[in-house]
Design a protein around this motif. Structure first.
Motif, PDB file in Angstrom:
ATOM      1  N   ARG A   1       4.428  -6.038  -3.440  1.00 53.32           N
ATOM      2  CA  ARG A   1       3.301  -7.047  -3.244  1.00 53.32           C
ATOM      3  C   ARG A   1       3.737  -8.532  -3.567  1.00 53.32           C
ATOM      4  NH1 ARG A   1       0.470  -3.500  -7.678  1.00 53.32           N
ATOM      5  NH2 ARG A   1       0.799  -1.721  -6.578  1.00 53.32           N
TER       6      ARG A   1
ATOM      7  N   CYS B   1       6.237  -0.129  -4.037  1.00 50.81           N
ATOM      8  CA  CYS B   1       4.936  -0.859  -3.642  1.00 50.81           C
ATOM      9  C   CYS B   1       4.650  -1.896  -4.715  1.00 50.81           C
ATOM     10  CB  CYS B   1       3.535   0.393  -3.469  1.00 50.81           C
ATOM     11  SG  CYS B   1       3.877   1.346  -2.167  1.00 50.81           S
TER      12      CYS B   1
ATOM     13  N   VAL C   1      -5.148  -2.525  -3.743  1.00 51.78           N
ATOM     14  CA  VAL C   1      -3.821  -2.210  -4.337  1.00 51.78           C
ATOM     15  C   VAL C   1      -3.657  -3.218  -5.475  1.00 51.78           C
ATOM     16  CG1 VAL C   1      -1.269  -2.515  -3.868  1.00 51.78           C
ATOM     17  CG2 VAL C   1      -2.650  -1.953  -2.018  1.00 51.78           C
TER      18      VAL C   1
ATOM     19  N   ALA D   1      -5.888  -5.145   0.747  1.00 48.55           N
ATOM     20  CA  ALA D   1      -4.766  -5.136  -0.235  1.00 48.55           C
ATOM     21  C   ALA D   1      -5.309  -5.668  -1.619  1.00 48.55           C
ATOM     22  CB  ALA D   1      -3.545  -5.693   0.299  1.00 48.55           C
TER      23      ALA D   1
ATOM     24  N   GLU E   1       7.803   5.549  -5.025  1.00 46.28           N
ATOM     25  CA  GLU E   1       7.067   4.995  -4.123  1.00 46.28           C
ATOM     26  C   GLU E   1       6.196   3.940  -4.823  1.00 46.28           C
ATOM     27  OE1 GLU E   1       4.203   6.937  -2.111  1.00 46.28           O
ATOM     28  OE2 GLU E   1       3.950   5.777  -0.454  1.00 46.28           O
TER      29      GLU E   1
ATOM     30  N   MET F   1       0.898  -1.178  -0.046  1.00 47.85           N
ATOM     31  CA  MET F   1       0.074   0.190  -0.029  1.00 47.85           C
ATOM     32  C   MET F   1       0.645   1.216  -0.019  1.00 47.85           C
ATOM     33  SD  MET F   1      -2.810  -1.296   2.784  1.00 47.85           S
ATOM     34  CE  MET F   1      -3.805   0.172   2.796  1.00 47.85           C
ATOM     35  N   THR F   2       0.425   2.168  -0.713  1.00 47.16           N
ATOM     36  CA  THR F   2       1.107   3.569  -0.786  1.00 47.16           C
ATOM     37  C   THR F   2       0.755   4.340   0.443  1.00 47.16           C
ATOM     38  OG1 THR F   2      -0.723   4.791  -1.905  1.00 47.16           O
ATOM     39  CG2 THR F   2       0.984   3.879  -3.180  1.00 47.16           C
ATOM     40  N   HIS F   3       1.736   5.237   0.752  1.00 47.23           N
ATOM     41  CA  HIS F   3       1.677   6.107   1.902  1.00 47.23           C
ATOM     42  C   HIS F   3       0.484   6.784   2.119  1.00 47.23           C
ATOM     43  CE1 HIS F   3       3.146   8.110   5.398  1.00 47.23           C
ATOM     44  NE2 HIS F   3       2.847   9.412   4.744  1.00 47.23           N
TER      45      HIS F   3
ATOM     46  N   ARG G   1      -2.473   5.990   0.691  1.00 50.26           N
ATOM     47  CA  ARG G   1      -3.465   4.949   0.735  1.00 50.26           C
ATOM     48  C   ARG G   1      -3.647   4.499   2.303  1.00 50.26           C
ATOM     49  NH1 ARG G   1      -6.964   2.139  -2.234  1.00 50.26           N
ATOM     50  NH2 ARG G   1      -8.029   0.380  -0.995  1.00 50.26           N
TER      51      ARG G   1
END
Lengths: 290, 264
Positions: free
Chosen positions: B101, B97, B129, B125, B93, A197-199, A201
């Motif tokens: 995963r 990410c 995500v 997630a 970032e 998960m991004t910061h 989110r």
């Protein structure tokens, strides 16, 4: 005394079936009695004071002007709180940011708006038209302008009231929100990161919902304080409950009776807010074992 | 060394390829030029005294911990960085990410999201995500819950579960992202003794299904039975590495012998 003399606790038949008499402290009861007596005396003195005409208070409770004042107070409270919360959130995230400039700016903002009394801020915003005559939107250092209008038209008493209340509210809210965010366990961030998960989110889905539980009780208190702080706007004729009540008493000279009207409505509004706070806290407690 | 590495790369890309990683916290050097490879399907247990660097090493594998020197490749791809000539640039970032995963992680303190039910924890997630359709994610979550023996508790909140149950949910949550590699950071250390067994059983089952696993643990019994390889670390270096029969039953280094004498 006699029981002690006539009994021998070493004999089993005497130590069985003893009745326990609890100690009854007398002092708290004396204190309670005195407090009740004082309260009754005070209320009685108020009710029977010949200088006060309580029928006036009753007559004005639902007066149009008063009700309008109540409505303005509600608007001021809700709008200022909403702006204060949103702005406070931005400032709090700024203070928690890794970027040094954002952190410094947010810290400075909080320092300034928490230090200046709300009353002073209200006076400043109420009189801003004296300093800045026109507000215009355009591209700085060029002649290009989109619109321009006199400050006094743009910032009337109501807008000035909102500005003063919301800005000082946001500084307090920022600290409340920051405290809530810091209370969230660091392991939560790691778990979210590990899941990809991004910061952003993580903040939105994991941190803020959990922080909310910590934030709501002080936020509720803050809101109640704000409801009462709206009375300050009467100094710039903000049109709130206190302004209206003062206007009425200025003509009828029934100052204390009219303040009684104000007291009644503040009590009602704060009570409703307290009940709302109670239910909100209960709702947010889901998933938490107390 | 270089020739050797190339030769391995030719044969098969290892799932984990750590090369010369160093890391310091302030003045303390936690990892000192550590190298390690883990083959696909292999189960590796990291053991060692606290402060030996085993947890830090594990955390570099999904970039929860950055490295000062060296590099970490997961399935042949650098994690966290992109290489250009002689330098490693930290990824954006989003890219970090995306790469994370593929690596699932289970923590000592479970770290379930307390404001979400078990099911919500697992699908958070994959849906948010991984952009899986909600319905598919829920279906998958239910089958994972069945696998860890908790199908009945899908709607419970983490606080209503025992530690062992929470950890099993955490394993299901990590598996929901379909990782190629699973990392376990002392997964049973925070559990009451009678709950350790149920978590180890799930991990054993996972190992049996061919998952590549790196496990930091103090459970010597588990290491002995399940690990293909046991690595003993101390003071930021790998002291001894080999099959459990060798490292646990017949350690050659004095540090390993002392440590095992203390814990067994």
């Amino acid at each position: 005394m006699t029981a002690e003399q006539g009994m021998d606790l070493r004999r089993p038949e005497d130590s069985a079936d003893l009745v326990v008499v609890r100690r009854r402290p007398v002092f708290p009861w004396i204190l309670a009695g005195t407090a009740v007596a004082l309260t009754v005396w005070f209320l009685f003195a108020l009710a029977t004071n010949p200088a006060l005409d309580w029928s006036e208070t009753a007559a004005y409770l639902f007066n149009r002007q008063v009700l309008h004042g109540v409505w303005v107070t509600v608007q001021l409270s809700v709008i200022s709180a909403a702006i204060g919360i949103i702005l406070g959130l931005v400032i709090a995230l700024g203070r928690l940011s890794h970027n040094k400039v954002l952190r410094t700016l947010a810290t400075g903002y909080i320092a300034v708006f928490r230090s200046v009394p709300a009353l002073v801020q209200l006076l400043v915003w109420g009189n801003i038209g004296l300093v800045i005559r026109n507000v215009s939107l355009g591209i700085p250092f060029t002649d290009i302008g989109f619109f321009s209008m006199p400050t006094n038209e743009l910032i009337g008493p109501f807008t000035a009231s909102i500005l003063g209340l919301a800005l000082s509210e946001s500084a307090y809210m920022a600290e409340v929100i920051r405290g809530g965010v810091l209370a969230v366990d660091k392991g939560q961030l790691e778990a979210a990161s590990a899941l990809g998960m991004t910061h952003m989110r993580t903040t939105r889905r994991i941190v803020l919902p959990q922080a909310l539980r910590v934030i709501v009780p002080p936020m509720g208190n803050q809101f109640i304080t704000l409801i009462k702080a709206t009375s300050l706007v009467s100094v710039i004729a903000g049109g709130d409950l206190l302004t209206q009540v003062s206007n009425i008493s200025a003509m009828s000279y029934r100052v204390v009776e009219m303040l009684g009207v104000a007291v009644f409505w503040y009590l009602v509004m704060v009570s409703i807010a307290s009940i709302g706070q109670h239910y909100l806290e209960r709702f947010l407690a889901k998933g938490v074992r107390e | 060394m270089t020739a050797n590495a190339l030769e391995t790369a030719d044969r098969e890309v290892p799932m984990v390829d750590v090369r010369g990683v160093s890391k310091r916290f302030g003045h303390q050097e936690v990892l000192r030029h550590v190298s390690l490879t883990v083959r696909t399907g292999e189960v590796v247990c990291l053991i060692g005294p606290s402060g030996s660097g085993k947890t830090t090493l594990l955390r570099t594998l999904n970039h929860l911990e950055t490295v000062d020197r060296g590099r970490v490749l997961i399935n042949g791809q650098l994690i966290g960085y992109r290489q250009e000539q002689n330098k490693l640039y930290e990824y954006s970032e989003k890219e970090i990410c995306r790469r994370r995963r593929r690596v699932g992680m289970v923590f000592q303190h479970f770290n379930l999201f307390p404001h979400m039910t078990v099911l919500q924890n697992i699908i958070e997630a994959p849906v948010g995500v991984g952009k899986k359709p909600r319905r598919v994610a829920i279906e998958r979550a239910r089958s994972l819950l069945q696998r860890v023996g908790l199908s009945e508790r899908a709607d419970a909140y983490p606080s209503e579960l025992s530690g062992g149950q929470q950890q099993r949910v955490a394993i299901a949550r990590a598996l929901a992202m379909d990782p190629e590699l699973m990392l376990f950071d002392e997964p049973t250390s925070a559990l009451d003794p009678e709950l350790v067994g149920e978590v180890l059983a799930v991990m054993r089952d996972l190992a049996g299904s061919g998952m590549t696993m790196v496990v930091v643990t103090h459970e010597m019994g588990f290491a002995q039975q399940v690990a293909d390889r046991v690595i003993f670390m101390a003071d930021g270096i790998i002291v001894e590495s080999g099959p459990p029969s060798q490292v646990i039953n017949a350690p050659t280094h004095k540090r390993t012998q002392d440590f095992l004498k203390a814990v067994l």
